[in-house]
Scaffold this active site. Sequence first.
Site, mmCIF file in Angstrom:
data_model
loop_
_atom_site.group_PDB
_atom_site.id
_atom_site.type_symbol
_atom_site.label_atom_id
_atom_site.label_comp_id
_atom_site.label_asym_id
_atom_site.label_seq_id
_atom_site.Cartn_x
_atom_site.Cartn_y
_atom_site.Cartn_z
ATOM 1 N N ASP A 1 86.676 -20.731 -13.728
ATOM 2 C CA ASP A 1 86.971 -22.128 -13.295
ATOM 3 C C ASP A 1 85.539 -23.379 -14.675
ATOM 4 O OD1 ASP A 1 88.435 -24.321 -12.460
ATOM 5 O OD2 ASP A 1 86.482 -24.934 -11.074
ATOM 6 N N ASN B 1 99.195 -24.272 -12.397
ATOM 7 C CA ASN B 1 98.841 -24.278 -14.031
ATOM 8 C C ASN B 1 99.828 -24.228 -14.787
ATOM 9 O OD1 ASN B 1 96.853 -25.345 -12.641
ATOM 10 N ND2 ASN B 1 95.278 -23.385 -13.138
#
Length: 223
Positions: A11, A60
């Site tokens: 991330d 996402n």
Amino acid sequence: MRPTHVGLVMDGNRRWARAAGHDDPRIGHRHGAEHVEDFLAWCAARDLQHLTIYVLSADNIRKRPGPEVDHLFTLLATTIPRILEQPAGEWALHVSGDRSLLPPATAEALAEAERRTADRPRHCTLAIAYDGHRDIVEGIRAALLSSSDGEVDVDAITAGLGGGPVKEIDLVIRTSGELRLSGFFPWQSAHAELFVSSKLWPAFTERDLDRALAHFAEVRSAR
């Protein structure tokens, strides 16, 4: 003591790009994708056999801006197969996720990379268009379909899950300092140790990996 199976929630690509002075988040995603090659080499050098890397969630795909997701699809169709398919590569690719959410060209490129690397000794599962709840449902469905009497147990469900041959994850590494798992393989990581690095993924180093492995050894040896 070393983990058999390491999970990675990589991330921070967009934040890394902003910190480096780039307005376009796609630059961060490109650096993040290319950094996977480094991580695979570090893990092979430490004789780690099984990896699962969270690349792109189903959420996402549905929620992020179209151009950004399109760029991610391009990286998945080009950069990731290039990294995994190198002639001297050691990693067999497995993809876990809902491939129907991917453009046909991306899905086919990943499937071809799986075919080309199938006989390699180490196993790398990429979570792409992944949803943890759906993963468990699919594992239960597969277990029921293979059952002769309609009965299933934990081992049967585990065997029905996608990914490489070893399902249970021993250590989950999360970059960017976020204290959450974001739906990362909830069934497989139920007994995993968690190591959170404050580094954004493109800035994560070999030394950071060693810190994570040392954390795992310390925690497990103390039990």
